[in-house]
Design a protein around this motif. Structure first.
Motif, short mmCIF file in Angstrom:
data_model
loop_
_atom_site.label_atom_id
_atom_site.label_comp_id
_atom_site.label_asym_id
_atom_site.label_seq_id
_atom_site.Cartn_x
_atom_site.Cartn_y
_atom_site.Cartn_z
N SER A 52 28.11 -21.07 21.19
CA SER A 52 27.13 -21.09 20.11
C SER A 52 27.05 -22.46 19.45
O SER A 52 25.98 -22.89 19.02
CB SER A 52 27.47 -20.02 19.07
OG SER A 52 28.68 -20.32 18.40
N THR A 53 28.19 -23.17 19.38
CA THR A 53 28.19 -24.52 18.82
C THR A 53 27.41 -25.48 19.72
O THR A 53 26.65 -26.33 19.24
CB THR A 53 29.63 -25.03 18.63
OG1 THR A 53 30.36 -24.10 17.82
CG2 THR A 53 29.64 -26.39 17.95
N VAL A 54 27.59 -25.34 21.04
CA VAL A 54 26.82 -26.17 21.98
C VAL A 54 25.34 -25.82 21.91
O VAL A 54 24.47 -26.71 21.85
CB VAL A 54 27.36 -25.98 23.41
CG1 VAL A 54 26.48 -26.73 24.42
CG2 VAL A 54 28.80 -26.48 23.53
N ALA A 55 25.04 -24.52 21.90
CA ALA A 55 23.64 -24.09 21.85
C ALA A 55 22.94 -24.50 20.56
O ALA A 55 21.71 -24.65 20.53
CB ALA A 55 23.55 -22.58 22.03
N ALA A 56 23.72 -24.69 19.49
CA ALA A 56 23.13 -25.08 18.21
C ALA A 56 22.42 -26.42 18.27
O ALA A 56 21.51 -26.68 17.47
CB ALA A 56 24.21 -25.12 17.12
N LEU A 57 22.80 -27.28 19.22
CA LEU A 57 22.14 -28.58 19.37
C LEU A 57 20.65 -28.42 19.61
O LEU A 57 19.85 -29.25 19.18
CB LEU A 57 22.78 -29.36 20.52
CG LEU A 57 24.25 -29.77 20.32
CD1 LEU A 57 24.83 -30.30 21.62
CD2 LEU A 57 24.36 -30.81 19.22
N GLY A 58 20.26 -27.35 20.29
CA GLY A 58 18.85 -27.12 20.53
C GLY A 58 18.28 -25.92 19.79
O GLY A 58 17.11 -25.93 19.40
N MET A 59 19.10 -24.91 19.58
CA MET A 59 18.61 -23.67 18.98
C MET A 59 18.37 -23.80 17.48
O MET A 59 17.44 -23.16 16.95
CB MET A 59 19.59 -22.53 19.25
CG MET A 59 19.68 -22.12 20.70
SD MET A 59 18.07 -21.65 21.41
CE MET A 59 17.63 -20.25 20.38
N MET A 60 19.17 -24.60 16.78
CA MET A 60 18.93 -24.77 15.34
C MET A 60 17.57 -25.38 15.05
O MET A 60 16.80 -24.83 14.25
CB MET A 60 20.05 -25.60 14.71
CG MET A 60 21.33 -24.85 14.45
SD MET A 60 22.56 -25.81 13.54
CE MET A 60 21.80 -25.85 11.91
N PRO A 61 17.19 -26.50 15.70
CA PRO A 61 15.85 -27.04 15.45
C PRO A 61 14.75 -26.07 15.85
O PRO A 61 13.73 -25.94 15.15
CB PRO A 61 15.81 -28.31 16.30
CG PRO A 61 17.23 -28.68 16.53
CD PRO A 61 17.97 -27.39 16.58
N LEU A 62 14.94 -25.36 16.98
CA LEU A 62 13.92 -24.43 17.44
C LEU A 62 13.72 -23.27 16.47
O LEU A 62 12.59 -22.94 16.09
CB LEU A 62 14.30 -23.90 18.82
CG LEU A 62 13.36 -22.84 19.42
CD1 LEU A 62 11.97 -23.44 19.62
CD2 LEU A 62 13.91 -22.32 20.75
N CYS A 63 14.82 -22.66 16.04
CA CYS A 63 14.72 -21.53 15.11
C CYS A 63 14.12 -21.95 13.77
O CYS A 63 13.27 -21.24 13.21
CB CYS A 63 16.10 -20.92 14.89
SG CYS A 63 16.77 -20.05 16.34
N LEU A 64 14.54 -23.10 13.26
CA LEU A 64 14.00 -23.58 11.98
C LEU A 64 12.51 -23.88 12.08
O LEU A 64 11.74 -23.60 11.15
CB LEU A 64 14.76 -24.82 11.52
CG LEU A 64 16.19 -24.58 11.04
CD1 LEU A 64 16.92 -25.90 10.82
CD2 LEU A 64 16.21 -23.75 9.77
N TYR A 65 12.08 -24.41 13.21
CA TYR A 65 10.66 -24.69 13.40
C TYR A 65 9.85 -23.40 13.47
O TYR A 65 8.79 -23.27 12.85
CB TYR A 65 10.46 -25.51 14.67
CG TYR A 65 9.00 -25.70 15.02
CD1 TYR A 65 8.22 -26.64 14.34
CD2 TYR A 65 8.40 -24.94 16.02
CE1 TYR A 65 6.88 -26.81 14.65
CE2 TYR A 65 7.07 -25.11 16.34
CZ TYR A 65 6.31 -26.03 15.65
OH TYR A 65 4.99 -26.20 15.96
N LEU A 66 10.36 -22.43 14.24
CA LEU A 66 9.63 -21.18 14.42
C LEU A 66 9.47 -20.40 13.12
O LEU A 66 8.41 -19.80 12.87
CB LEU A 66 10.33 -20.30 15.46
CG LEU A 66 10.30 -20.81 16.91
CD1 LEU A 66 11.11 -19.88 17.81
CD2 LEU A 66 8.87 -20.92 17.42
N TYR A 67 10.49 -20.42 12.29
CA TYR A 67 10.46 -19.60 11.08
C TYR A 67 9.91 -20.32 9.85
O TYR A 67 9.72 -19.69 8.80
CB TYR A 67 11.86 -19.07 10.77
CG TYR A 67 12.29 -17.96 11.70
CD1 TYR A 67 11.78 -16.67 11.57
CD2 TYR A 67 13.19 -18.20 12.72
CE1 TYR A 67 12.16 -15.64 12.42
CE2 TYR A 67 13.59 -17.18 13.59
CZ TYR A 67 13.06 -15.91 13.43
OH TYR A 67 13.44 -14.90 14.28
#
Length: 376
Positions: free
Chosen positions: A133-148
């Motif tokens: 989850s820490t590795v995935a946060a490099l891409g998933m955090m910007p994506l989730c914040l953009y979507l919501y």
């Protein structure tokens, strides 16, 4: 990236700004000391927890990452969605809604590994989920914040703390790798280290709770709504994570692990991201939320551990009554019936687990006195 958040039901108009309480320089020094000390203690703790990881089981999770995939779906699917729904439902102020959403988009915190150990969870899965989850946060955090946040309208740039994510990843993987190596080379010594680490984990949780309360001093004047969300949010994460794991037919051990991993967020990463992205005037309205979330997630974790240990103790007492001689013999002099009882306790929940077919079917087909030898 841009965070848009001034229109919509979750984002009413801003109220008047306040000044940050206390001396900013003194508070900054206290936060620096707390960060360094907690990082060192966490590294030592992860080393000790790594001593419980077996290379074979860890490799099995990597080769068949079904449990990890379910955990990532909870972490970056359920948690951001829950944060968004809470912000909408409680009609939060713009900056407060962003704080809740950032918390929901953060990866799992290492605090979940301690609770997983205390509830006899799958430590290999827990550490694998935290790392992934820490590795995935490099891409998933910007994506989730953009979507919501694309429908919101706050003219504020959100800065993703890639450096902080990298430091967290290093502090997580290197100590665990050393712990795995020690467990592989010196299994007897690793058990001693693990026991010491479990006690150190309790001390660390107490230190984090006290330090969090000190750092939040003067920031608890936020409205009751934000404190209510910080209380409900981690509990919802635990419940929804457990239900999703249950629906995907994970074992009871994995259900407990995924539940704890889902509700436990990386508080330090959320605080760092808010500090990098917002001015002092905005921070006063949102800084108390991650601290309150951290304290409530500790409280929820302790309640889960207490409930599990109570259940486990009652289960043991129930089966020990059937074999009263077990209480009178030493650990190394257990009779065949006592060992049989302990074996039954270890697989009792697995026999009714919603996990995939295989060992569970064997448990159901055979009686509790013979299923271990037959399954093996």
């Amino acid at each position: 990236m841009r965070a848009n958040c001034s229109s919509g039901s979750a984002c009413p108009a801003n109220t008047s700004e306040e000044e940050l309480p206390g001396d900013p320089q003194a508070q900054g020094s206290l936060e620096l000391v707390f960060t360094v000390v907690s990082a060192l203690m966490m590294a030592l703790l992860m080393f000790s927890l790594g001593c419980s990881v077996e290379v074979r089981k860890l490799w099995l999770h990597i080769r068949r990452p079904w449990g990890i995939a379910v955990g990532l779906l909870c972490q970056f699917g359920l948690m951001p969605l829950t944060a968004y729904l809470l912000a909408i439902s409680f009609a939060l102020k713009p900056v407060q809604a962003i704080a809740v959403l950032v918390m929901g988009c953060c990866p799992g915190g290492t605090i979940s590994n301690i609770f997983t150990f205390w509830v006899d969870g799958d430590m290999d899965l827990s550490i694998s989920m935290t790392t992934c989850s820490t590795v995935a946060a490099l891409g998933m955090m910007p994506l989730c914040l953009y979507l919501y946040t694309w429908s919101w309208n706050l003219q504020q740039s959100l800065t993703i703390p890639y450096r902080n994510i990298g430091i967290t990843l290093v502090c997580l993987t290197i100590p665990v790798a050393f712990g795995v190596y020690v467990n592989y080379r010196w299994p007897k010594q690793s058990k001693i280290i693990l026991k010491i680490g479990a006690m150190a984990g309790g001390v660390l949780l107490a230190v984090v709770a006290v330090a969090g309360a000190v750092l939040a001093k003067g920031s608890w004047n936020s409205d009751v709504t934000l404190l209510t969300i910080s209380c409900v949010f981690p509990l919802m994460g635990h419940v929804t994570g457990f239900l999703l794991a249950l629906c995907t037919h994970q074992s009871w051990q994995r259900c407990r692990t995924i539940s704890l991993e889902t509700g436990a967020q990386n508080i330090q990463m959320c605080v760092t991201m808010l500090q990098l992205s917002f001015s002092t005037e905005h921070l006063v309205q949102m800084y108390s939320f991650p601290l309150a979330y951290g304290l409530f997630q500790l409280l929820d974790g302790f309640l889960i551990v207490a409930a599990y240990q109570t259940y486990k103790r009652r289960l043991k007492n129930k089966h020990r009554k059937k074999n009263p001689d077990c209480a009178e013999v030493g650990h190394e002099q257990k009779s065949a019936s006592c060992k049989e009882t302990d074996s039954f306790l270890e697989v009792n929940e697995g026999a009714g687990a919603p996990g995939p077919s295989g060992p569970a079917d064997c448990h159901r087909a055979l009686g509790p006195t013979s299923h271990l030898a037959a399954c093996e």
